[in-house]
Design a protein around this motif. Structure first.
Motif, PDB file in Angstrom:
ATOM      1  N   ILE A 184       5.132  10.914   3.846  1.00 50.49           N
ATOM      2  CA  ILE A 184       3.823  10.473   3.350  1.00 50.49           C
ATOM      3  C   ILE A 184       2.836  10.580   4.499  1.00 50.49           C
ATOM      4  O   ILE A 184       3.120  10.132   5.619  1.00 50.49           O
ATOM      5  CB  ILE A 184       3.856   9.031   2.807  1.00 50.49           C
ATOM      6  N   ILE A 185       1.674  11.160   4.229  1.00 48.27           N
ATOM      7  CA  ILE A 185       0.624  11.262   5.234  1.00 48.27           C
ATOM      8  C   ILE A 185      -0.639  10.648   4.645  1.00 48.27           C
ATOM      9  O   ILE A 185      -1.015  10.934   3.506  1.00 48.27           O
ATOM     10  CB  ILE A 185       0.400  12.730   5.665  1.00 48.27           C
ATOM     11  N   VAL A 186      -1.279   9.774   5.408  1.00 47.50           N
ATOM     12  CA  VAL A 186      -2.454   9.048   4.941  1.00 47.50           C
ATOM     13  C   VAL A 186      -3.623   9.419   5.851  1.00 47.50           C
ATOM     14  O   VAL A 186      -3.549   9.234   7.064  1.00 47.50           O
ATOM     15  CB  VAL A 186      -2.218   7.530   4.945  1.00 47.50           C
ATOM     16  N   THR A 187      -4.691   9.929   5.258  1.00 44.11           N
ATOM     17  CA  THR A 187      -5.820  10.427   6.038  1.00 44.11           C
ATOM     18  C   THR A 187      -7.051   9.530   5.912  1.00 44.11           C
ATOM     19  O   THR A 187      -8.182   9.976   6.061  1.00 44.11           O
ATOM     20  CB  THR A 187      -6.167  11.867   5.624  1.00 44.11           C
ATOM     21  N   CYS A 188      -6.817   8.254   5.624  1.00 43.25           N
ATOM     22  CA  CYS A 188      -7.848   7.221   5.628  1.00 43.25           C
ATOM     23  C   CYS A 188      -7.150   5.945   6.078  1.00 43.25           C
ATOM     24  O   CYS A 188      -5.924   5.842   5.994  1.00 43.25           O
ATOM     25  CB  CYS A 188      -8.496   7.058   4.253  1.00 43.25           C
ATOM     26  N   SER A 189      -7.911   4.977   6.543  1.00 43.33           N
ATOM     27  CA  SER A 189      -7.291   3.858   7.253  1.00 43.33           C
ATOM     28  C   SER A 189      -7.370   2.525   6.502  1.00 43.33           C
ATOM     29  O   SER A 189      -8.457   1.975   6.326  1.00 43.33           O
ATOM     30  CB  SER A 189      -7.956   3.688   8.622  1.00 43.33           C
ATOM     31  N   PRO A 190      -6.198   1.970   6.101  1.00 41.56           N
ATOM     32  CA  PRO A 190      -6.151   0.571   5.659  1.00 41.56           C
ATOM     33  C   PRO A 190      -5.830  -0.321   6.865  1.00 41.56           C
ATOM     34  O   PRO A 190      -5.473   0.184   7.938  1.00 41.56           O
ATOM     35  CB  PRO A 190      -4.984   0.577   4.671  1.00 41.56           C
ATOM     36  N   GLU A 191      -5.953  -1.618   6.692  1.00 44.81           N
ATOM     37  CA  GLU A 191      -5.576  -2.510   7.786  1.00 44.81           C
ATOM     38  C   GLU A 191      -4.068  -2.550   7.977  1.00 44.81           C
ATOM     39  O   GLU A 191      -3.574  -2.583   9.102  1.00 44.81           O
ATOM     40  CB  GLU A 191      -6.090  -3.938   7.517  1.00 44.81           C
ATOM     41  N   ASN A 192      -3.327  -2.529   6.858  1.00 44.45           N
ATOM     42  CA  ASN A 192      -1.869  -2.644   6.894  1.00 44.45           C
ATOM     43  C   ASN A 192      -1.250  -1.616   5.948  1.00 44.45           C
ATOM     44  O   ASN A 192      -1.921  -1.118   5.030  1.00 44.45           O
ATOM     45  CB  ASN A 192      -1.441  -4.058   6.474  1.00 44.45           C
ATOM     46  N   PRO A 193       0.027  -1.279   6.120  1.00 40.94           N
ATOM     47  CA  PRO A 193       0.657  -0.296   5.238  1.00 40.94           C
ATOM     48  C   PRO A 193       0.638  -0.759   3.786  1.00 40.94           C
ATOM     49  O   PRO A 193       1.071  -1.872   3.473  1.00 40.94           O
ATOM     50  CB  PRO A 193       2.098  -0.224   5.771  1.00 40.94           C
ATOM     51  N   PRO A 194       0.137   0.052   2.859  1.00 44.84           N
ATOM     52  CA  PRO A 194       0.134  -0.326   1.443  1.00 44.84           C
ATOM     53  C   PRO A 194       1.559  -0.495   0.921  1.00 44.84           C
ATOM     54  O   PRO A 194       2.398   0.406   1.084  1.00 44.84           O
ATOM     55  CB  PRO A 194      -0.565   0.855   0.765  1.00 44.84           C
ATOM     56  N   PRO A 195       1.884  -1.626   0.299  1.00 40.69           N
ATOM     57  CA  PRO A 195       3.259  -1.885  -0.152  1.00 40.69           C
ATOM     58  C   PRO A 195       3.807  -0.810  -1.083  1.00 40.69           C
ATOM     59  O   PRO A 195       4.992  -0.455  -0.993  1.00 40.69           O
ATOM     60  CB  PRO A 195       3.148  -3.239  -0.863  1.00 40.69           C
TER      61      PRO A 195
END
Length: 417
Positions: A184-195
């Motif tokens: 999984i690659i995430v190219t935007c930033s949350p504060e914490n990993p999405p469950p």
């Protein structure tokens, strides 16, 4: 406070002229001069050599994918001349296409294999999905902004990326019917990993994701081992925020009426692989911590022998130009043999870059340039803030120049009337 020696003072020039030189320098550092018809292949080859291989990416499959992927096809026409500069570019809807190095680095950390099924959160322009396409079996990509998602899907179809599957939706929820995913690659930033993303990551899988506060983020590698996440911090970074459910859950919000940076004295050090780096600063190039630069006090030191090479450190911050009219910016610096690089504009500056609410560039304000050889010297100026500014970045370094520059005690804040 003492001014820099006379040899460091620039010939008087309007700041807007300096700004134009910065843009031209950035383009020229990664792309040859354009003729009537741009030679995109030559520009792309030069970009891969200077911005990706020389910056440390070594996986031959990733390098081949970067050479083959036509970034200019994913960049809006208004920005296309900058397609092969190593920089983020606005693509609309307050989103950006990531710099090529960031795309290559994140892809390498993912360790893509031909049998992998990969989930991407944040399709954006479609460029990251296109880079992944020849490296894996299937790419599933989600974009929350309908206009961007539709445009990216159309571009990917036009360019025959048949193993890329695109949908519009909130990436915070993932793509459950296609799970589990090997990567999984995430190219935007949350504060914490999405469950939900953690649930949809296969056992033994890898997730590369920027995590943290809005302007203080770490690019992280998460590995799923025996059902638990093992987290490794890779480097400081700055991505657009994950919107939707992730933004609603954000606990720490910046104060744009009181802009601030952190770790201006470079005393806080984070580990980046085997190399320590100054916490809070990102996109470092040819920069390191000198732990005893001023006796017992550390400083950041930039060193470059090849004219034109990137040499910098950056930090982002929130600012509201309706409330903040001026910024007071100061620092202490020491120089050794500082001279321009491939052209006179490539010299050490301290630069504040402003963006509007759509993340469109509004302009730069600069302190400098710094030239020659000089001992520790203080410098401070009050810089104007455009009324439309909503975000900004602070950039320090040689910026293509040659020599050695130490910087310490970066002072920054709102200038009171």
């Amino acid at each position: 406070m003492p001014a820099l020696p006379a040899v460091t003072q620039p010939v008087p020039v309007r700041r807007r002229q300096i700004i134009a030189l910065f843009v031209l320098t950035l383009v020229a550092s990664t792309a040859p001069a354009q003729q009537d018809r741009p030679n995109w292949d030559a520009q792309r080859a030069r970009m891969v050599e200077s911005a990706i291989i020389e910056a440390g990416v070594s996986d031959p499959r990733v390098i081949a994918a970067m050479r083959a992927t036509r970034r200019h096809e994913f960049v809006p026409l208004a920005q296309r001349r900058l397609a092969y500069a190593d920089m983020a570019l606005p693509i609309g809807a307050s989103q950006t296409i990531s710099p090529p190095f960031v795309v290559a680095y994140m892809t390498e950390q993912l360790e893509p294999k031909p049998t992998d099924k990969v989930l991407e959160i944040g399709t954006g322009s479609g460029y990251q999905a296109a880079v992944l396409s020849p490296l894996v079996r299937d790419v599933y990509t989600i974009e929350i902004v309908p206009s961007l998602g539709k445009r990216a899907a159309k571009t990917l179809r036009r360019l025959d990326y048949e193993n890329v599957h695109a949908r519009i939706g909130d990436g915070y929820e993932g793509w459950p019917e296609a799970a589990p995913f090997d990567k999984i690659i995430v190219t935007c930033s949350p504060e914490n990993p999405p469950p939900k993303l953690v649930e949809q990551l296969a056992e033994g899988g890898r997730m590369v994701i920027p995590l943290g506060e809005r302007f203080q983020q770490e690019l992280c590698l998460l590995k799923k081992v025996n059902g638990e996440l093992v987290r490794e911090s890779l480097r400081g970074t700055l991505f657009v925020p994950m919107t939707g459910a992730a933004e609603e859950r954000r606990e720490v919000l910046p104060d744009p009426a009181n802009p601030a940076i952190i770790n201006g004295d470079f005393s806080e050090v984070a580990e980046e692989g085997e190399e320590p780096r100054p916490a809070g600063w990102h996109y470092l190039r040819q920069a390191e911590i000198d732990p005893s630069a001023r006796g017992d006090n550390p400083a950041i030191v930039f060193s470059n022998k090849e004219p034109g090479l990137p040499c910098q450190a950056l930090q982002g911050f929130a600012i509201d130009g309706r409330k903040v009219k001026r910024l007071r910016v100061g620092f202490t610096a020491k120089g050794e043999g500082l001279r321009f690089g491939q052209r006179p504009s490539q010299l050490p500056y301290v630069v504040v870059t402003y963006y509007d609410e759509r993340r469109v560039w509004l302009g730069d304000e600069v302190i400098g340039p710094l030239r020659g050889t000089f001992d520790w010297t203080e410098r401070e100026e009050v810089l104007p803030v455009p009324a439309g500014a909503r975000e900004a970045g602070l950039r320090i370094g040689l910026l293509g120049g040659v020599g050695k520059l130490w910087v310490d005690d970066v002072r920054f804040g709102r200038a009171r009337d």
